[in-house]
Design a protein around this motif. Structure first.
Motif, PDB file in Angstrom:
ATOM      1  N   ASP A 107      -1.310  -4.180   3.470  1.00 58.53           N
ATOM      2  CA  ASP A 107      -1.764  -2.850   3.879  1.00 58.53           C
ATOM      3  C   ASP A 107      -0.928  -2.352   5.055  1.00 58.53           C
ATOM      4  OD1 ASP A 107      -2.997  -0.509   4.411  1.00 58.53           O
ATOM      5  OD2 ASP A 107      -4.987  -1.346   4.737  1.00 58.53           O
ATOM      6  N   ASP A 108       0.179  -1.695   4.713  1.00 57.83           N
ATOM      7  CA  ASP A 108       1.056  -1.142   5.749  1.00 57.83           C
ATOM      8  C   ASP A 108       0.729   0.323   6.042  1.00 57.83           C
ATOM      9  OD1 ASP A 108       1.961  -0.330   3.245  1.00 57.83           O
ATOM     10  OD2 ASP A 108       4.047  -0.199   3.898  1.00 57.83           O
ATOM     11  N   VAL A 109      -0.455   0.762   5.623  1.00 55.17           N
ATOM     12  CA  VAL A 109      -0.919   2.119   5.923  1.00 55.17           C
ATOM     13  C   VAL A 109      -2.041   2.051   6.955  1.00 55.17           C
ATOM     14  CG1 VAL A 109      -1.988   4.210   4.991  1.00 55.17           C
ATOM     15  CG2 VAL A 109      -0.219   3.022   3.679  1.00 55.17           C
ATOM     16  N   TYR A 110      -3.132   1.338   6.613  1.00 60.43           N
ATOM     17  CA  TYR A 110      -4.287   1.247   7.516  1.00 60.43           C
ATOM     18  C   TYR A 110      -4.322  -0.049   8.315  1.00 60.43           C
ATOM     19  CZ  TYR A 110      -5.847   5.097   4.630  1.00 60.43           C
ATOM     20  OH  TYR A 110      -5.916   6.293   3.967  1.00 60.43           O
TER      21      TYR A 110
ATOM     22  N   HIS B 200       0.807  -1.221   0.000  1.00 60.44           N
ATOM     23  CA  HIS B 200       0.000   0.000   0.000  1.00 60.44           C
ATOM     24  C   HIS B 200       0.842   1.274   0.000  1.00 60.44           C
ATOM     25  CE1 HIS B 200      -3.909   1.988   1.641  1.00 60.44           C
ATOM     26  NE2 HIS B 200      -3.316   2.734   0.755  1.00 60.44           N
ATOM     27  N   SER B 201       1.844   1.358   0.854  1.00 63.03           N
ATOM     28  CA  SER B 201       2.616   2.596   0.981  1.00 63.03           C
ATOM     29  C   SER B 201       3.479   2.888  -0.242  1.00 63.03           C
ATOM     30  CB  SER B 201       3.492   2.557   2.236  1.00 63.03           C
ATOM     31  OG  SER B 201       4.478   1.545   2.114  1.00 63.03           O
TER      32      SER B 201
END
Length: 69
Positions: A57-60, A8-9
């Motif tokens: 998903d390393d953001v949310y 994700h990032s």
């Protein structure tokens, strides 16, 4: 296990494209839900059967505590 995954990032926002990077899938924590690690950050991931790839998903999806099922 180390895998190539869409992270994700790393998304290319200018061209609205996902970008491949390296992640480690640590364990399965649910139906098609995985605990992954990217650059020392533990987060959630899924496997997309249509594309044959993991999406991390390393953001949310950052996990601050242990995840059990």
């Amino acid at each position: 296990m180390k895998v190539k995954a869409y992270i994700h990032s790393l998304k290319d926002h200018e061209h609205d494209r996902h970008v491949l990077g390296e992640a480690e899938i640590i364990e399965c924590i649910g139906d098609n839900r995985y605990l992954a690690e990217v650059n020392g950050v533990r987060c959630t991931a899924i496997f997309n059967f249509f594309t044959g790839a993991y999406y991390v998903d390393d953001v949310y999806g950052i996990q601050k505590e242990a995840v059990n099922g």
